[in-house]
Scaffold this motif. Structure first.
Motif, short mmCIF file in Angstrom:
data_model
loop_
_atom_site.label_atom_id
_atom_site.label_comp_id
_atom_site.label_asym_id
_atom_site.label_seq_id
_atom_site.Cartn_x
_atom_site.Cartn_y
_atom_site.Cartn_z
N MET A 70 0.86 -1.18 0.00
CA MET A 70 0.00 0.00 0.00
C MET A 70 0.90 1.23 0.00
O MET A 70 1.88 1.29 0.74
CB MET A 70 -0.88 0.01 1.25
CG MET A 70 -1.79 -1.19 1.36
SD MET A 70 -3.22 -1.04 0.30
CE MET A 70 -4.05 0.32 1.08
N VAL A 71 0.53 2.22 -0.83
CA VAL A 71 1.34 3.43 -1.00
C VAL A 71 0.40 4.62 -1.07
O VAL A 71 -0.69 4.54 -1.64
CB VAL A 71 2.18 3.34 -2.30
CG1 VAL A 71 3.04 4.58 -2.48
CG2 VAL A 71 3.04 2.09 -2.32
N VAL A 72 0.83 5.75 -0.51
CA VAL A 72 0.11 7.01 -0.66
C VAL A 72 0.62 7.68 -1.94
O VAL A 72 1.83 7.82 -2.14
CB VAL A 72 0.36 7.96 0.53
CG1 VAL A 72 -0.26 9.33 0.27
CG2 VAL A 72 -0.18 7.35 1.82
N LEU A 97 3.17 14.66 5.19
CA LEU A 97 4.17 13.68 5.61
C LEU A 97 3.98 13.33 7.09
O LEU A 97 4.01 12.16 7.47
CB LEU A 97 5.58 14.19 5.35
CG LEU A 97 5.97 14.39 3.89
CD1 LEU A 97 7.35 15.01 3.79
CD2 LEU A 97 5.90 13.10 3.10
N GLU A 98 3.77 14.35 7.90
CA GLU A 98 3.57 14.15 9.34
C GLU A 98 2.31 13.33 9.62
O GLU A 98 2.34 12.38 10.41
CB GLU A 98 3.49 15.52 10.01
CG GLU A 98 3.21 15.52 11.48
CD GLU A 98 3.01 16.95 12.01
OE1 GLU A 98 2.22 17.10 12.95
OE2 GLU A 98 3.63 17.88 11.48
N ILE A 108 5.28 7.13 0.66
CA ILE A 108 4.52 8.07 -0.17
C ILE A 108 5.27 8.21 -1.49
O ILE A 108 6.50 8.24 -1.52
CB ILE A 108 4.40 9.45 0.50
CG1 ILE A 108 3.59 9.36 1.80
CG2 ILE A 108 3.75 10.47 -0.45
CD1 ILE A 108 3.40 10.68 2.52
N MET A 109 4.50 8.32 -2.56
CA MET A 109 5.10 8.57 -3.86
C MET A 109 4.36 9.72 -4.54
O MET A 109 3.26 10.10 -4.13
CB MET A 109 5.07 7.32 -4.74
CG MET A 109 3.69 6.88 -5.16
SD MET A 109 3.72 5.51 -6.32
CE MET A 109 4.60 6.25 -7.69
N ALA A 143 10.35 7.22 2.11
CA ALA A 143 10.04 6.20 3.12
C ALA A 143 9.69 6.91 4.42
O ALA A 143 10.45 7.76 4.89
CB ALA A 143 11.23 5.27 3.32
N LEU A 144 8.56 6.57 5.00
CA LEU A 144 8.15 7.14 6.28
C LEU A 144 8.63 6.28 7.43
O LEU A 144 8.55 6.68 8.58
CB LEU A 144 6.64 7.32 6.33
CG LEU A 144 6.05 8.22 5.24
CD1 LEU A 144 4.54 8.26 5.35
CD2 LEU A 144 6.65 9.61 5.30
#
Length: 161
Positions: A70-72, A97-98, A108-109, A143-144
């Protein structure tokens, strides 16, 4: 400037801002095919309003998949032309991002310019393909969590696929 989660009452105003800031064919872009029929990630859709309540900027984020990951997908993000250069995009991106990190998203991409988005920690994603006709040099990710992109490869698909 006040940042808030986008509400149903904001929808038409945000759409008008996107129409103002982007080319008329914006909905023909490959990233829009990934959004068709998929609800955005509500808590990651933000508006920025000035003290008079006038919409100055907005960002939406969408869930996508790369294989089982899963990706944002960050974007679109738009700042009203009269408010550009005030740091509002930086404010919206940093808050996204936070919030994403705080709600458990790992990565996230986006499709954008590395010289701009690199300042937030985005890097060119190798082995990740957006649907055509996307320039692969503009496919960026962050990458988070440590190692969140390790082993992730393939084509980005819509959540409805």
């Amino acid at each position: 400037m006040t940042l808030a989660e986008e509400t149903a009452n904001d929808w038409w105003e945000v759409e008008a801002l996107y129409d103002l800031c982007f080319a008329p064919g914006r909905s023909a872009l490959s990233s829009y095919r990934l959004r068709d029929g998929v609800d955005p990630i509500k808590e990651l859709c933000l508006t920025a309003r000035d003290p008079d309540g006038i919409l100055a900027g907005a960002v939406r984020n969408w869930p996508v998949r790369i294989g089982d990951a899963m990706v944002v997908l960050l974007g679109p993000i738009a700042i009203h032309p009269t408010r550009q250069g005030e740091g509002l995009a930086a404010l919206l991106i940093s808050r996204c991002l936070e919030l994403a990190r705080g709600t458990g998203w790992q990565r996230i991409m986006l499709v954008g310019d590395l010289p701009y988005y690199g300042r937030y920690g985005f890097e060119k994603l190798e082995n990740i393909q957006m649907p055509p006709p996307t320039n692969p040099d503009r496919v960026l990710g962050i990458a988070l969590q440590d190692g969140a992109w390790a082993g992730i490869a393939g084509t980005v698909t819509a959540m409805s696929d």
